[in-house]
Design a protein around this motif. Structure first.
Motif, short mmCIF file in Angstrom:
data_model
loop_
_atom_site.label_atom_id
_atom_site.label_comp_id
_atom_site.label_asym_id
_atom_site.label_seq_id
_atom_site.Cartn_x
_atom_site.Cartn_y
_atom_site.Cartn_z
N THR A 298 40.85 39.95 -18.70
CA THR A 298 40.40 39.35 -17.43
C THR A 298 41.52 38.45 -16.90
N GLY A 299 41.64 38.40 -15.57
CA GLY A 299 42.65 37.54 -14.95
C GLY A 299 44.07 37.96 -15.35
N ALA A 300 44.32 39.28 -15.34
CA ALA A 300 45.65 39.77 -15.72
C ALA A 300 46.60 39.82 -14.53
N ALA B 144 40.68 31.97 -15.72
CA ALA B 144 40.10 30.63 -15.61
C ALA B 144 40.47 30.01 -14.27
N VAL B 145 39.61 29.11 -13.81
CA VAL B 145 39.97 28.25 -12.69
C VAL B 145 40.00 26.81 -13.18
N TYR B 146 40.85 26.02 -12.55
CA TYR B 146 41.06 24.61 -12.89
C TYR B 146 41.15 23.86 -11.57
N THR C 24 54.07 26.47 -16.09
CA THR C 24 54.50 27.13 -14.85
C THR C 24 53.45 28.04 -14.24
N THR C 25 52.29 28.24 -14.86
CA THR C 25 51.34 29.23 -14.32
C THR C 25 50.59 28.69 -13.11
N GLY C 26 49.85 29.61 -12.49
CA GLY C 26 49.05 29.28 -11.31
C GLY C 26 47.91 28.33 -11.61
N LEU C 27 47.63 28.10 -12.88
CA LEU C 27 46.51 27.24 -13.25
C LEU C 27 46.64 25.86 -12.59
N PHE C 28 47.87 25.44 -12.39
CA PHE C 28 48.08 24.11 -11.84
C PHE C 28 48.27 24.13 -10.32
N ARG C 29 47.92 25.28 -9.70
CA ARG C 29 48.16 25.44 -8.27
C ARG C 29 47.38 24.45 -7.42
N ASP D 60 34.93 39.97 -10.43
CA ASP D 60 34.90 38.57 -9.99
C ASP D 60 33.95 37.83 -10.91
N LEU D 61 34.52 37.01 -11.78
CA LEU D 61 33.71 36.29 -12.77
C LEU D 61 32.81 35.23 -12.14
N ALA D 62 33.07 34.90 -10.88
CA ALA D 62 32.23 33.92 -10.20
C ALA D 62 30.99 34.56 -9.59
N SER D 63 30.70 35.81 -9.98
CA SER D 63 29.49 36.50 -9.53
C SER D 63 28.95 37.33 -10.69
N SER E 139 48.04 37.27 -13.10
CA SER E 139 49.10 36.26 -13.10
C SER E 139 49.19 35.58 -14.46
N GLY E 140 50.15 34.69 -14.60
CA GLY E 140 50.25 33.81 -15.76
C GLY E 140 50.15 34.50 -17.12
N LEU E 141 49.35 33.90 -17.97
CA LEU E 141 49.20 34.37 -19.35
C LEU E 141 48.68 35.80 -19.43
N TYR F 21 45.08 28.69 -28.70
CA TYR F 21 45.78 27.82 -27.75
C TYR F 21 47.21 28.30 -27.74
N PRO F 22 47.65 28.94 -26.64
CA PRO F 22 48.98 29.57 -26.64
C PRO F 22 50.13 28.58 -26.47
N GLY F 23 49.85 27.29 -26.24
CA GLY F 23 50.89 26.33 -25.89
C GLY F 23 50.73 25.95 -24.43
N CYS F 24 51.47 24.95 -24.00
CA CYS F 24 51.34 24.53 -22.60
C CYS F 24 52.26 25.37 -21.73
N ILE G 57 38.68 35.02 -26.91
CA ILE G 57 38.38 34.11 -25.80
C ILE G 57 39.46 33.02 -25.80
N VAL G 58 40.23 32.96 -24.71
CA VAL G 58 41.33 31.99 -24.66
C VAL G 58 40.76 30.57 -24.58
N GLY G 59 41.18 29.73 -25.49
CA GLY G 59 40.72 28.34 -25.52
C GLY G 59 41.79 27.42 -24.96
N SER G 60 41.70 26.17 -25.32
CA SER G 60 42.74 25.23 -24.89
C SER G 60 42.70 23.97 -25.73
N ILE G 61 43.85 23.36 -25.85
CA ILE G 61 43.96 22.11 -26.59
C ILE G 61 43.24 20.99 -25.84
P1 NDP Z 1 46.63 31.42 -13.89
O1 NDP Z 1 46.00 30.62 -12.82
O2 NDP Z 1 48.02 31.88 -13.73
O3 NDP Z 1 45.73 32.69 -14.19
C1 NDP Z 1 44.35 32.66 -14.10
C2 NDP Z 1 43.85 34.04 -13.82
O4 NDP Z 1 42.42 33.97 -13.71
C3 NDP Z 1 44.37 34.63 -12.52
O5 NDP Z 1 44.68 35.98 -12.76
C4 NDP Z 1 43.19 34.49 -11.59
O6 NDP Z 1 43.13 35.48 -10.59
C5 NDP Z 1 42.05 34.70 -12.58
N1 NDP Z 1 40.76 34.29 -12.03
C6 NDP Z 1 40.41 33.07 -11.53
N2 NDP Z 1 39.15 33.12 -11.07
C7 NDP Z 1 38.69 34.36 -11.29
C8 NDP Z 1 37.47 35.02 -11.01
N3 NDP Z 1 36.45 34.41 -10.38
N4 NDP Z 1 37.33 36.32 -11.38
C9 NDP Z 1 38.35 36.96 -11.98
N5 NDP Z 1 39.54 36.40 -12.25
C10 NDP Z 1 39.70 35.12 -11.90
O7 NDP Z 1 46.47 30.52 -15.20
P2 NDP Z 1 46.94 30.74 -16.74
O8 NDP Z 1 47.59 32.04 -16.91
O9 NDP Z 1 47.64 29.50 -17.13
O10 NDP Z 1 45.54 30.72 -17.48
C11 NDP Z 1 45.09 31.77 -18.29
C12 NDP Z 1 44.28 31.22 -19.45
O11 NDP Z 1 45.10 30.40 -20.26
C13 NDP Z 1 43.08 30.36 -19.06
O12 NDP Z 1 41.99 30.69 -19.89
C14 NDP Z 1 43.56 28.95 -19.34
O13 NDP Z 1 42.47 28.10 -19.63
C15 NDP Z 1 44.41 29.21 -20.55
N6 NDP Z 1 45.37 28.16 -20.87
C16 NDP Z 1 46.42 27.87 -20.05
C17 NDP Z 1 47.31 26.88 -20.39
C18 NDP Z 1 48.45 26.53 -19.51
O14 NDP Z 1 49.18 25.60 -19.89
N7 NDP Z 1 48.67 27.19 -18.40
C19 NDP Z 1 47.18 26.14 -21.65
C20 NDP Z 1 46.06 26.54 -22.44
C21 NDP Z 1 45.21 27.52 -22.06
P3 NDP Z 1 44.01 35.40 -9.23
O15 NDP Z 1 45.37 35.91 -9.61
O16 NDP Z 1 43.27 36.32 -8.31
O17 NDP Z 1 44.02 33.97 -8.80
#
Ligand code: NDP
Length: 315
Positions: free
Chosen positions: A8-10, A89-91, A226-231, A60-63, A12-14, A220-223, A139-143
């Motif tokens: 899921t959420g492939a 994940a969303v943050y 640079t990913t979108g999580l902090f967007r 869409d995990l939000a539905s 971007s990022g991780l 916990y893959p590490g910090c 299931i991806v966790g976090s520190i």
């Molecule tokens: P990104 O924001 O880069 O990736 C998150 C992904 O989740 C994106 O592909 C995004 O989709 C998707 N997503 C968000 N909302 C939904 C939804 N409603 N339905 C389906 N997909 C959705 O963040 P990361 O790669 O950093 O995060 C990936 C995982 O790693 C998370 O579980 C996070 O908690 C974990 N993690 C991250 C750390 C970090 O330092 N970054 C540290 C520890 C854990 P879209 O591309 O469309 O936005």
């Protein structure tokens, strides 16, 4: 045959880095479960993932409706399911007001926990039916949900309390949008959702490992600063966070390296232990890490499981 893995959420990022690492082995077909089909397809292409090694499917995990449709569509594709990776994940650390999923759950817990909870419950039977030698549910966790670490002690801390907000449906109307019943705090909601992810993994292990042989794991893959999580974060934070992680806390890991770590949890023959939370040391060697008291509380795990079942319509 190749293994089939849903991530899921492939897009971007991780998730994307993991898809890339697995595709490069030529031993995996990756089902990219993403909310934005075009973005996911473009991301796969620009990461250089060969066409025959991936399929994008809408999720869409939000539905919860979308989660159910995804499970049906996947089944209709006729592919076996060998590994499921709950990664998306969303943050929302700067949100002043809560936002909500289609069913009216606060968005962070609704997406990160409840969406994945329903998805993994629905796909458990598919995993059971696969004849793959090492089936896994990750299931991806976090520190950040780990109050026994320095990073897990940065306020606001995760705390699920007595689960009164979760039991009330996180609606922000009849109940608080927060699991513990408190005032809305986006950063805390994310951390709480990650504690739920880790509790869910352990509860899966207790309920299903012996019977199914499936490996349940979190990590916990590490910090990956640079990913979108902090967007959603303020620009100054986004500027300073990567160098801070790199030089001060030294927890920084590149997206590529983090992707390799998660790919290990998917395929490595030495990482088959179930009920485990994996971390990596400075030399990138994996080890079985301790969870905080709350994130390893079996009684709380059972309660979160039972309340979540009701919220997603499984009980
Ligand atoms: P990104 O924001 O880069 O990736 C998150 C992904 O989740 C994106 O592909 C995004 O989709 C998707 N997503 C968000 N909302 C939904 C939804 N409603 N339905 C389906 N997909 C959705 O963040 P990361 O790669 O950093 O995060 C990936 C995982 O790693 C998370 O579980 C996070 O908690 C974990 N993690 C991250 C750390 C970090 O330092 N970054 C540290 C520890 C854990 P879209 O591309 O469309 O936005």
């Amino acid at each position: 045959r190749k293994g089939n893995v849903i991530i899921t959420g492939a897009s971007s990022g991780l998730g994307l880095a993991t898809a890339k690492a697995l595709a490069e082995t030529e031993k995996w077909h990756i089902i990219m479960a993403c909310r934005n089909f075009l973005k996911a397809d473009r991301a796969a292409k620009s990461a250089g993932i060969a066409k025959e090694n991936y399929t994008v499917m809408h999720l869409d995990l939000a539905s919860l409706e979308s989660v159910r449709q995804f499970a049906d569509n996947f089944r209709r594709s006729g592919r076996p399911l060998d590994v499921l990776v709950c990664n998306a994940a969303v943050y929302l650390p700067t949100a002043k007001e809560p936002t909500f999923t289609a069913e009216g759950f606060e968005l962070s817990v609704g997406t990160n926990h409840l969406g994945h909870f329903l998805l993994s419950r629905l796909l458990l039977d598919d995993l059971k039916q696969s004849d793959y030698p090492s089936k896994r549910l990750i299931i991806v966790g976090s520190i950040t949900g780990n109050t026994n670490t320095l990073a897990g002690n940065v306020p606001p801390k995760a705390n699920l309390g007595d689960l009164r907000g979760l039991a009330g449906g996180l609606s922000g109307i009849n109940s608080s949008p927060m699991i513990d019943g408190g005032e809305f705090d986006g950063a805390k909601a994310y951390k709480d959702s990650k504690v739920c992810n880790m509790l869910t993994m352990q509860e899966f292990h207790r309920r299903y490992h012996e019977e199914t042989g499936i490996t349940f794991a979190s990590l916990y893959p590490g910090c990956i600063a640079t990913t979108g999580l902090f967007r959603e974060h303020i620009p100054l934070f986004r500027l300073l966070f990567p160098p801070f992680q790199k030089y001060i806390t030294k927890g920084y890991v590149s997206e590529e390296e983090a992707g390799k770590r998660l790919a290990q949890v998917v395929t490595d023959p030495s990482l088959t232990k179930s009920g485990v939370y994996w971390s990596w040391n400075k030399n990138s060697a994996s080890f079985q890490n301790q969870l905080s008291q709350e994130a390893s509380d079996a009684e709380k795990a059972r309660k979160v499981w039972e309340i979540s079942e009701k919220l997603v319509g499984l009980a």
